[in-house]
Design a protein around this motif. Structure first.
Motif, PDB file in Angstrom:
ATOM      1  N   HIS A   1       0.815  -1.211   0.000  1.00 42.93           N
ATOM      2  CA  HIS A   1       0.000   0.000   0.000  1.00 42.93           C
ATOM      3  C   HIS A   1       0.852   1.266   0.000  1.00 42.93           C
ATOM      4  N   VAL A   2       1.785   1.368   0.936  1.00 39.39           N
ATOM      5  CA  VAL A   2       2.548   2.608   1.119  1.00 39.39           C
ATOM      6  C   VAL A   2       3.549   2.819  -0.012  1.00 39.39           C
ATOM      7  N   PHE A   3       4.347   1.799  -0.295  1.00 36.56           N
ATOM      8  CA  PHE A   3       5.489   1.998  -1.173  1.00 36.56           C
ATOM      9  C   PHE A   3       5.207   1.651  -2.633  1.00 36.56           C
ATOM     10  N   LEU A   4       4.411   0.614  -2.871  1.00 32.10           N
ATOM     11  CA  LEU A   4       4.110   0.256  -4.256  1.00 32.10           C
ATOM     12  C   LEU A   4       2.929   1.063  -4.805  1.00 32.10           C
ATOM     13  N   GLN A   5       1.780   0.974  -4.145  1.00 33.35           N
ATOM     14  CA  GLN A   5       0.590   1.632  -4.677  1.00 33.35           C
ATOM     15  C   GLN A   5       0.732   3.148  -4.694  1.00 33.35           C
ATOM     16  N   GLN A   6       1.151   3.731  -3.572  1.00 30.49           N
ATOM     17  CA  GLN A   6       1.202   5.192  -3.475  1.00 30.49           C
ATOM     18  C   GLN A   6       2.541   5.778  -3.933  1.00 30.49           C
ATOM     19  N   GLY A   7       3.526   4.933  -4.150  1.00 29.75           N
ATOM     20  CA  GLY A   7       4.835   5.404  -4.591  1.00 29.75           C
ATOM     21  C   GLY A   7       5.181   4.954  -5.988  1.00 29.75           C
ATOM     22  N   PHE A   8       5.575   3.702  -6.131  1.00 33.59           N
ATOM     23  CA  PHE A   8       6.054   3.189  -7.417  1.00 33.59           C
ATOM     24  C   PHE A   8       5.021   3.363  -8.527  1.00 33.59           C
ATOM     25  N   HIS A   9       3.791   2.981  -8.268  1.00 34.74           N
ATOM     26  CA  HIS A   9       2.770   3.053  -9.321  1.00 34.74           C
ATOM     27  C   HIS A   9       2.280   4.470  -9.575  1.00 34.74           C
ATOM     28  N   ALA A  10       2.586   5.394  -8.677  1.00 36.92           N
ATOM     29  CA  ALA A  10       2.190   6.788  -8.891  1.00 36.92           C
ATOM     30  C   ALA A  10       3.068   7.476  -9.937  1.00 36.92           C
ATOM     31  N   LEU A  11       4.223   6.891 -10.236  1.00 37.37           N
ATOM     32  CA  LEU A  11       5.145   7.536 -11.179  1.00 37.37           C
ATOM     33  C   LEU A  11       4.748   7.320 -12.637  1.00 37.37           C
ATOM     34  N   GLU A  12       4.393   6.102 -12.990  1.00 37.89           N
ATOM     35  CA  GLU A  12       3.986   5.761 -14.358  1.00 37.89           C
ATOM     36  C   GLU A  12       5.032   6.215 -15.377  1.00 37.89           C
ATOM     37  N   GLN A  13       6.255   5.730 -15.213  1.00 40.98           N
ATOM     38  CA  GLN A  13       7.316   6.044 -16.159  1.00 40.98           C
ATOM     39  C   GLN A  13       8.147   4.793 -16.415  1.00 40.98           C
ATOM     40  N   PRO A  14       8.824   4.724 -17.576  1.00 37.90           N
ATOM     41  CA  PRO A  14       9.485   3.480 -17.983  1.00 37.90           C
ATOM     42  C   PRO A  14      10.819   3.206 -17.299  1.00 37.90           C
ATOM     43  N   SER A  15      11.368   4.187 -16.614  1.00 39.21           N
ATOM     44  CA  SER A  15      12.657   4.033 -15.951  1.00 39.21           C
ATOM     45  C   SER A  15      12.624   4.794 -14.634  1.00 39.21           C
ATOM     46  N   VAL A  16      13.095   4.161 -13.558  1.00 38.45           N
ATOM     47  CA  VAL A  16      13.007   4.752 -12.223  1.00 38.45           C
ATOM     48  C   VAL A  16      14.327   4.587 -11.481  1.00 38.45           C
ATOM     49  N   ASP A  17      14.865   5.691 -10.998  1.00 37.17           N
ATOM     50  CA  ASP A  17      15.971   5.666 -10.048  1.00 37.17           C
ATOM     51  C   ASP A  17      15.360   5.811  -8.662  1.00 37.17           C
ATOM     52  N   LEU A  18      15.526   4.789  -7.840  1.00 36.75           N
ATOM     53  CA  LEU A  18      14.799   4.690  -6.573  1.00 36.75           C
ATOM     54  C   LEU A  18      15.793   4.635  -5.414  1.00 36.75           C
TER      55      LEU A  18
END
Length: 228
Positions: free
Chosen positions: A41-58
């Motif tokens: 919920h916290v990190f995937l749904q509200q974080g990772f999936h909120a970006l919607e971009q093909p490349s991510v520096d995390l």
């Protein structure tokens, strides 16, 4: 000054996944209401999936048990998103403890257990691949020592809470987080304390309170504004 707990015990959370709990700290590594549900919920749904971009520096503040790493690796492969994942963790868990947590089995991906353990125990600073879409490196430093300007699209702020590690929830640290984010980049955390929100805002981040995971009313997501 934070001292790593020496009395960690395996604890099954309410969704069936495992976390670690320290009686001395009186704080678990994940929510006892559900470690897996909280991370998703916290990190995937509200974080990772909120970006919607093909490349991510995390960037993750607090690698801990590696649950966020595993879930992000799975989602990176599923969405064919290229993820370069940097985790700050000066106190890594022993290999045996990581194996006992059995996160890969809890998420229904037992075939990833060996890969997760290999990434989690790689030499400090070495990029290690989990798949064509995912690489991880661990740095043995604290958020108070973070250097980097505009290096990250997303920050998982998953340190122990303010009562346990108060030095990590301060204005100077969130100023470092602001500088580390690219314009438009976001930071997500399970914490929703008012003084933490005000420190984020004073650092220049735009903060929103969102519904929290099971057992927690709210969480926070902060964004570095895009200059106009």
């Amino acid at each position: 000054m934070f001292t790593p707990p020496s009395d960690l015990r395996l604890h099954r959370t309410q969704d069936g996944s495992f976390t670690l709990h320290s009686a001395a700290l009186d704080e678990p590594y994940h929510s006892l209401h559900g470690a897996l549900q909280e991370s998703r919920h916290v990190f995937l749904q509200q974080g990772f999936h909120a970006l919607e971009q093909p490349s991510v520096d995390l960037l993750e503040i607090g690698l801990g048990t590696g649950l966020n790493v595993l879930l992000t690796w799975i989602e990176a492969d599923a969405g064919r998103v290229e993820v370069r994942y940097t985790a700050l963790e000066p106190y890594p868990l022993p290999q045996g403890t990581l194996a006992e947590l059995a996160h890969a089995r809890s998420v229904g991906a037992p075939e990833r257990a060996d890969g997760l353990l290999r990434m989690m125990t790689a030499p400090v600073g070495e990029w290690t691949g989990g798949s064509d879409h995912f690489t991880l490196r661990r740095l043995d430093r604290s958020a108070t020592e973070l250097e980097g300007n505009g290096s990250y699209d997303l920050i998982y702020f998953d340190a122990f809470g303010p009562a346990t590690q108060p030095e990590l929830w301060t204005l100077p640290v969130f100023e470092r987080m602001y500088r580390a984010l690219r314009p438009g980049g976001i930071l997500v955390t399970y914490c929703a304390k008012g003084d933490v929100r005000r420190a984020m805002q004073a650092a220049g981040l735009h903060v929103e309170r969102l519904p929290g995971p099971p057992g927690k009313r709210e969480m926070m997501r902060a964004r570095r504004p895009i200059a106009t």
